[in-house]
Design a protein around this motif. Structure first.
Motif, PDB file in Angstrom:
ATOM      1  N   ALA A  61      -6.614  10.515   1.612  1.00  0.00           N
ATOM      2  CA  ALA A  61      -7.088  11.060   3.038  1.00  0.00           C
ATOM      3  C   ALA A  61      -7.806   9.402   3.130  1.00  0.00           C
ATOM      4  N   ALA A  62      -8.722   9.348   2.629  1.00  0.00           N
ATOM      5  CA  ALA A  62     -10.156   8.359   3.160  1.00  0.00           C
ATOM      6  C   ALA A  62      -8.720   6.349   3.262  1.00  0.00           C
ATOM      7  N   GLY A  63      -8.066   6.782   2.456  1.00  0.00           N
ATOM      8  CA  GLY A  63      -7.329   5.349   1.863  1.00  0.00           C
ATOM      9  C   GLY A  63      -6.116   5.070   3.260  1.00  0.00           C
ATOM     10  N   ALA A  64      -5.528   6.552   2.942  1.00  0.00           N
ATOM     11  CA  ALA A  64      -4.635   6.905   4.712  1.00  0.00           C
ATOM     12  C   ALA A  64      -4.838   6.489   6.038  1.00  0.00           C
ATOM     13  N   LEU A  65      -6.111   7.330   6.000  1.00  0.00           N
ATOM     14  CA  LEU A  65      -6.837   6.529   7.219  1.00  0.00           C
ATOM     15  C   LEU A  65      -7.148   5.460   7.745  1.00  0.00           C
ATOM     16  N   LEU A  66      -7.032   4.840   6.512  1.00  0.00           N
ATOM     17  CA  LEU A  66      -7.777   2.614   6.946  1.00  0.00           C
ATOM     18  C   LEU A  66      -5.957   2.321   7.184  1.00  0.00           C
ATOM     19  N   TYR A  67      -5.417   2.723   6.222  1.00  0.00           N
ATOM     20  CA  TYR A  67      -3.958   2.113   6.551  1.00  0.00           C
ATOM     21  C   TYR A  67      -3.334   2.082   7.840  1.00  0.00           C
ATOM     22  N   ALA A  68      -3.537   2.824   8.592  1.00  0.00           N
ATOM     23  CA  ALA A  68      -3.543   3.661   9.381  1.00  0.00           C
ATOM     24  C   ALA A  68      -3.904   3.486  10.970  1.00  0.00           C
ATOM     25  N   VAL A  69      -5.529   3.227  10.386  1.00  0.00           N
ATOM     26  CA  VAL A  69      -6.404   2.012  11.797  1.00  0.00           C
ATOM     27  C   VAL A  69      -5.925   1.197  12.847  1.00  0.00           C
ATOM     28  N   PRO A  70      -4.972  -0.033  11.592  1.00  0.00           N
ATOM     29  CA  PRO A  70      -4.724  -1.302  12.168  1.00  0.00           C
ATOM     30  C   PRO A  70      -3.560  -0.649  13.247  1.00  0.00           C
ATOM     31  N   ALA A 117       0.976  -1.460   0.278  1.00  0.00           N
ATOM     32  CA  ALA A 117      -0.042  -0.339  -0.227  1.00  0.00           C
ATOM     33  C   ALA A 117       1.161   1.566   0.709  1.00  0.00           C
ATOM     34  N   PRO A 118       1.633   0.831   0.962  1.00  0.00           N
ATOM     35  CA  PRO A 118       2.380   2.574   0.773  1.00  0.00           C
ATOM     36  C   PRO A 118       2.988   3.264  -0.461  1.00  0.00           C
ATOM     37  N   VAL A 119       3.674   2.785  -1.874  1.00  0.00           N
ATOM     38  CA  VAL A 119       4.518   2.750  -3.108  1.00  0.00           C
ATOM     39  C   VAL A 119       2.868   3.462  -3.161  1.00  0.00           C
ATOM     40  N   ILE A 120       2.037   2.554  -3.845  1.00  0.00           N
ATOM     41  CA  ILE A 120       0.039   3.047  -4.443  1.00  0.00           C
ATOM     42  C   ILE A 120      -0.004   4.467  -3.566  1.00  0.00           C
ATOM     43  N   PHE A 121       0.506   4.635  -2.406  1.00  0.00           N
ATOM     44  CA  PHE A 121      -0.027   6.028  -2.174  1.00  0.00           C
ATOM     45  C   PHE A 121       0.536   7.153  -2.473  1.00  0.00           C
ATOM     46  N   LYS A 122       1.658   6.575  -3.041  1.00  0.00           N
ATOM     47  CA  LYS A 122       2.861   7.202  -3.445  1.00  0.00           C
ATOM     48  C   LYS A 122       2.543   7.832  -5.129  1.00  0.00           C
ATOM     49  N   TYR A 123       1.477   6.612  -5.198  1.00  0.00           N
ATOM     50  CA  TYR A 123       1.796   6.687  -6.998  1.00  0.00           C
ATOM     51  C   TYR A 123       0.568   7.693  -7.288  1.00  0.00           C
ATOM     52  N   PHE A 124       0.295   7.699  -6.005  1.00  0.00           N
ATOM     53  CA  PHE A 124      -0.921   8.960  -6.324  1.00  0.00           C
ATOM     54  C   PHE A 124      -0.961  10.331  -6.996  1.00  0.00           C
ATOM     55  N   LEU A 125       0.613  10.112  -6.132  1.00  0.00           N
ATOM     56  CA  LEU A 125       0.928  11.719  -6.244  1.00  0.00           C
ATOM     57  C   LEU A 125       1.164  11.940  -7.926  1.00  0.00           C
ATOM     58  N   GLY A 126       1.024  11.003  -8.534  1.00  0.00           N
ATOM     59  CA  GLY A 126       2.114  11.128  -9.904  1.00  0.00           C
ATOM     60  C   GLY A 126       0.314  11.306 -11.265  1.00  0.00           C
ATOM     61  N   ARG A 127      -0.606  11.169 -10.083  1.00  0.00           N
ATOM     62  CA  ARG A 127      -1.801  10.875 -11.388  1.00  0.00           C
ATOM     63  C   ARG A 127      -1.726  12.364 -12.083  1.00  0.00           C
ATOM     64  N   THR A 128      -1.679  11.766 -13.464  1.00  0.00           N
ATOM     65  CA  THR A 128      -1.688  13.808 -14.397  1.00  0.00           C
ATOM     66  C   THR A 128      -3.286  13.932 -13.699  1.00  0.00           C
ATOM     67  N   THR A 129      -4.508  13.659 -13.301  1.00  0.00           N
ATOM     68  CA  THR A 129      -5.410  14.677 -13.599  1.00  0.00           C
ATOM     69  C   THR A 129      -5.948  15.191 -12.191  1.00  0.00           C
ATOM     70  N   GLY A 130      -4.603  15.492 -11.296  1.00  0.00           N
ATOM     71  CA  GLY A 130      -4.485  15.629  -9.903  1.00  0.00           C
ATOM     72  C   GLY A 130      -4.909  14.770  -8.678  1.00  0.00           C
ATOM     73  N   MET A 161       3.948   6.282  15.722  1.00  0.00           N
ATOM     74  CA  MET A 161       4.084   5.106  15.271  1.00  0.00           C
ATOM     75  C   MET A 161       3.459   4.778  13.227  1.00  0.00           C
ATOM     76  N   LEU A 162       2.561   5.480  12.882  1.00  0.00           N
ATOM     77  CA  LEU A 162       2.231   5.764  11.589  1.00  0.00           C
ATOM     78  C   LEU A 162       3.117   5.580  10.603  1.00  0.00           C
TER      79      LEU A 162
END
Lengths: 290, 437, 298
Positions: free
Chosen positions: A258-267, A238-251, C117-118
């Motif tokens: 944010a939603a994905g990051a929050l989900l990833y942070a919950v565990p 997942a962390p790599v794919i989040f970084k890929y989001f930064l390169g999305r040409t349509t913004g 921890m994040l």
């Protein structure tokens, strides 16, 4: 004096908490609200004209609904694929790290091993190593063995990365178990292996759990090698794919991110709360006990 | 023991899921490209072709920020994941000299009558002028100007502009006119800005954004004077070049916050959020701008200085990997041959963000009328020029990105920055066996 | 143990059966790369290793002479010194505020632990949004909320400061935790004795609290320093690998060895880092030994 203390704590907590709160607020906005000229704490419920209507009707919080939409995210697989990869890689490598680390720590704790001080120093010194310093040899080794773009490759790597942590933490825990227990068992006719399994492991169970959580967190959060060893997206975490989001040409899809990051942070947040009594120990490689 | 057995079993399970079955007869075609609209278009075209042939075409999209890194990392393996990579024009030399791309001269020559010469030269030929081609033009792109047509047509603005500059407000033809327009619309108190251009420090944005000024002012990055002979000093660090840098830097005063660090997407964003009057970016992004801004956005050619108009080429070509089985390579060539046909190109340009170098399509009224920017694009192609496609282009890009960036940030004067670039260029060319005059 | 080994060969097997597998893996992944780095550092290998030839010490020359490497060292040093110093001061102040029990202290402490921890990459991605100079919370708050005329566009003007801000946000709680452990380890009777001697608050702080905390604070500084030197994720997420103002050691290594495919140069650089690490860790483990002995006593 007391007032100063409260002001300081409150101020710090506010500043520290704001990014997390903002993360949540962003995850339920439309992208157009995210990039608006004025700060919006409450998302605008009215549907903007360019809101994606890919699978679900647009609503506040739609990024949570679109989390699994690979077309919207412009990724090869839906987000859950990468989350599952992260899960598998983190869990299996943790299992291996804790298993190998516990038995190694036991060996160092109970037996006289030639050059043990040097070995332990060597194991500790791997903590200081910037992982990237060994990127070239590892990349070449993995290419030769065809381990790039595989989950097994990452699992192996993370197991080794976390092994030093596991050994040092478990050694601390095992050192705390009195030798008298095993001596009694040996007198009773148990073999070393049986003593290990029947006495040490149950006693060290808490320690193993704590170690497991730290290994898990470390593997869950790893980015550098996950990026370098994965060119295709099959085994990507997942962390790599989040970084890929930064390169999305349509913004950058900030709300989705944010939603994905929050989900990833919950565990991680859950785990942090579970091992809060042992955090200091885990983060200092067992040097400082809370 | 049980834990260890479980761990081993788990590892074996993970290992087995990561092995792929070997293929006897090709049934898939994997294409790597950047993650953007044209890739979506290619997937749709690929699906069409695949349906006819019973092949599954998979266009893997990788964000621009990581595309080159991933391509070179993958090409270092013995077998690449991709059969075709739609590589940047600049990569052709590298792909050719390293043997990562197979030669496609026959394919390209067969369609040379329909390919715009500049497209074929800059997107596919290496070395330049040799007649050897290592890719087939896929996305022929060029820099263009997007501007706020509604602001330009607003009578109040027109009057105010005429009063101040003594001429009509319209899409600028020359760089000097562009400067006036940018200055006119720079109103930071109202959160309004005049100009945004590519200045990103990542891969190549700043270089692409600046080179039109460099060329329009009469300078160049270097001059190839013979076989492996090059002139650098006095070319890239000439007075004209320094003037170009100064002009470029001054223009940035009329840009929004962070104007000196805009990557492809940010450059567009500051235009799309309604605050900026003009934006220079690649045509591939204009459909997205149009989607956001509708009729508010107008499109024009990159301006000229005096009579010199030179426009930066963009675009990628389809290259076939040399590290996949012969059967896959033949399949890939099959696809490319179908892609290059004029009929297919007509379908290609109908997809969002997809542009072509096919002269028939470019001339056609159908194309020119289809979208507001198409005619401008078609006319821009005659002025195209590329940075370079020598295999060591990265080593040339990096000093430009770095020193030009320093010139913009104030760390170096324009002349000093260009001198530093000239020095680095000299070292790089020499290292690669060229004679530097 | 005191009974002595019963059957020598199988006892040997037992001992090394316990420690063997882990040690083999660690050696394979840590020692082998050392030699591999040495080997490749003398070649001009590029991404696909084809046609590589020996170039003697050229790569080492590049690493020691080319300005970008010196800059990376300076950037890393500046970054490390600043973040560790700020985190130390902030963390210590926080610990001072939190040392006495109060209702809800546990909750506050747990909440403070979360940032560190994040996932650093994920954290820096949402900080990238907050620090954005067109629509980021930080910038807009300064401009609209506080009426600042020209708030600093941090990500563009001073990207290194942005990276520092994120690191400080993440790791101050770590310093706080350690400082807390240090503060709590000071026995109460010393404070009582000082009270009897009617020592002023400031004197108590300077003469008792600080010196007694110093060893453990030094440990914290050493730990954070070794982590700060490795900084990679934050930079990659906030600004990418190409900005020379934020190229730390690891980021530059990524840019040269992976993005620019200069494998030989990357190997030389990696080797130099490895040597430095060995030196640093010798220093450090001596210190850990010292701390552990002290803790064992108390």
């Amino acid at each position: 004096m007391k007032a100063v203390r409260w002001v300081f704590i409150a101020a710090y907590l506010l500043v520290a908490a704001v990014p997390l709160v903002w993360l949540f607020v962003t995850s339920i906005k439309y992208d157009i609200d995210v990039t608006a000229e004025k700060v919006k704490w409450i998302p605008n419920p009215a549907t903007p004209k360019n809101a994606p209507t890919v699978t679900f009707p647009p609503t506040v919080g739609q990024s949570w609904l679109l989390l699994n939409d690979k077309a919207y995210a412009q990724t090869e697989f839906p987000l859950i694929h990468y989350f599952i990869n992260s899960l598998i890689v983190a869990f299996v490598s943790t299992l291996a790290s804790v298993a190998l680390g516990t038995s190694c720590a036991y060996g160092f704790s109970r037996f006289k091993i030639a050059g043990d001080k040097d070995w332990l120093f060597f194991i500790l010194s791997t903590r200081f190593l910037p992982p990237l310093a060994v990127v070239v040899p590892i990349l070449i080794m993995y290419r030769t063995l065809n381990l790039t773009d595989t989950m097994f490759g990452l699992i192996l790597l993370y197991t080794v990365f976390n092994l030093s942590l596991a050994v040092w933490l478990m050694k601390g825990f095992i050192d705390e178990i009195p030798k008298a227990y095993e001596e009694a068992a040996l007198v009773d006719g148990y073999s070393w292996m049986q003593a290990f399994w029947k006495i040490i492991v149950p006693q060290a169970a808490t320690g193993m759990a704590v170690t497991a959580v730290f290994c898990l967190i470390s593997a869950w959060n790893e980015f550098g090698f996950a990026l370098i060893l994965n060119n295709s997206q099959k085994a990507m975490t997942a962390p790599v794919i989040f970084k890929y989001f930064l390169g999305r040409t349509t913004g950058v899809p900030w709300a989705l991110l944010a939603a994905g990051a929050l989900l990833y942070a919950v565990p991680i947040i859950i785990f942090t709360v579970i091992v809060r009594k042992h955090i200091l120990r885990g983060m200092t490689f067992g040097t400082i006990k809370q | 023991m049980r834990i260890r057995v479980l761990a081993v079993l788990a590892c074996l399970a993970a290992l087995s899921t990561s092995c792929s079955p070997s293929e006897s007869k090709p049934s898939t075609l994997t294409i790597w490209w950047a993650a953007w609209d044209p890739a979506v278009g290619l997937q749709k075209l690929g699906d069409e072709w695949g349906a006819q042939k019973g092949i599954k075409v998979n266009v893997v999209q990788i964000p621009w920020t990581d595309f080159q890194t991933k391509w070179s990392l993958e090409s270092g393996k013995n077998k690449t994941d991709f059969d075709i990579v739609v590589g940047d024009s600049q990569w052709v030399g590298l792909g050719a000299t390293k043997g990562w791309y197979i030669e496609l001269t026959d394919l390209v020559k067969k369609h040379s009558s329909t390919l715009h010469p500049k497209a074929a030269t800059y997107l596919s030929e290496y070395p330049t002028g040799s007649g050897k081609f290592y890719s087939a033009p896929c996305e022929t792109d060029s820099m263009g100007l997007a501007y706020r047509k509604d602001w330009f047509e607003d009578p109040k603005e027109k009057d105010a502009f005429k009063a101040k500059y003594k001429r009509d407000l319209k899409a600028p033809e020359t760089w000097e006119e562009l400067r006036d327009v940018a200055e006119f619309f720079y109103r930071p108190n109202d959160n309004r800005y005049g100009w945004s251009v590519l200045t990103g420090r990542g891969y190549d944005a700043l270089t692409m954004g600046f080179e039109e000024n460099l060329w329009a002012w009469g300078a160049d990055w270097f001059k190839v004077t013979g076989d492996k002979k090059v002139k650098i000093k006095g070319v890239v660090n000439s007075k004209e070049a320094a003037d170009a840098v100064t002009f470029f830097k001054d223009l940035l005063k009329f840009g929004p916050k962070g104007a000196a660090m805009l990557d492809y997407m940010q450059c567009m964003e500051v235009f799309n959020n309604g605050t900026t009057a003009m934006c220079a970016n690649y045509f591939a992004f204009f459909p997205y701008i149009h989607k956001q801004m509708g009729d508010k956005a107008g499109f024009a050619m990159i301006p000229k200085k005096g009579n010199t108009r030179v426009i930066a080429l963009g675009g990628q070509g389809l290259s076939v990997s040399s590290k996949v089985p012969k059967a896959q390579q033949e399949l890939a060539k099959d696809f490319i041959a179908w892609f290059l046909q004029t009929d297919t190109q007509k379908k290609w340009v109908k997809h969002t963000g997809c542009f072509t170098g096919n002269v028939e399509v470019l001339k056609s009224e159908e194309f020119r009328k289809a979208d507001p920017w198409n005619a401008v694009f078609a006319d821009s192609l005659d002025h195209l020029k590329d940075f370079t496609n020598e295999p060591f282009f990265n080593d040339l890009l990096q000093p430009v990105q770095k020193y030009l960036g320093e010139a913009l940030d104030g760390g170096k004067t324009p002349q000093a920055a260009l001198d530093a670039i000239a020095e680095d260029f000299t070292a790089v060319f020499k290292k690669n066996g060229w004679t530097v005059e | 143990m005191d009974q002595g080994p019963r059957k020598v060969p199988s006892f040997f097997l037992l001992k090394y059966g316990f420690v063997g597998p882990a040690l083999v893996l660690l050696v394979a992944f840590n020692i082998f790369p050392l030699f591999s780095n040495i080997y490749f550092s003398f070649t001009d290998a590029e991404s696909d290793l084809s046609g590589m030839k020996g170039v003697g010490g050229e790569n080492y020359g590049t690493v020691f002479n080319k300005p970008m490497y010196g800059e990376a060292m300076r950037t890393t040093a500046v970054f490390t010194v600043v973040v560790v110093a700020v985190e130390l001061v902030l963390g210590f102040c926080l610990a001072l505020c939190l040392r006495d029990s109060f209702r809800g202290r546990d909750v506050v402490l747990t909440a403070l632990l979360i940032p560190m921890m994040l996932c650093p990459l994920v954290v820096s991605l949402f900080w990238k949004l907050i620090l954005n100079s067109n629509f980021g919370l930080f910038y807009l708050t300064l401009r609209d909320g506080l009426g600042m005329q020209d708030p600093p566009a941090i990500l563009e003007r001073s990207p290194l400061v942005a990276v520092m801000i994120v690191d400080i946000w993440m790791w101050t709680p770590f310093m706080m935790l350690i400082a807390l452990a240090g503060l709590n380890s000071i026995p109460k009777y010393i404070y009582e004795a000082a009270e009897i001697d009617r020592a002023g608050r400031w004197t108590v702080f300077l003469r008792i609290t600080l010196p007694m905390c110093a060893p453990i604070l030094l440990l914290a500084v050493l730990l954070r320093t070794t982590d700060a030197l490795k900084q990679f994720d934050l930079v990659m997420a906030l600004v990418g690998e190409n900005l020379s103002q934020t190229q730390t050691l690891s980021v530059l290594l990524y840019q040269r060895a992976i993005a620019s495919q200069k494998v030989g140069e990357g190997a030389a650089y990696g080797f130099v880092i490895l040597v430095a690490v060995i030196a640093l860790s010798t220093l450090f483990t001596r210190y850990i030994d010292y701390i552990q002995r002290k803790q064992g006593k108390s």
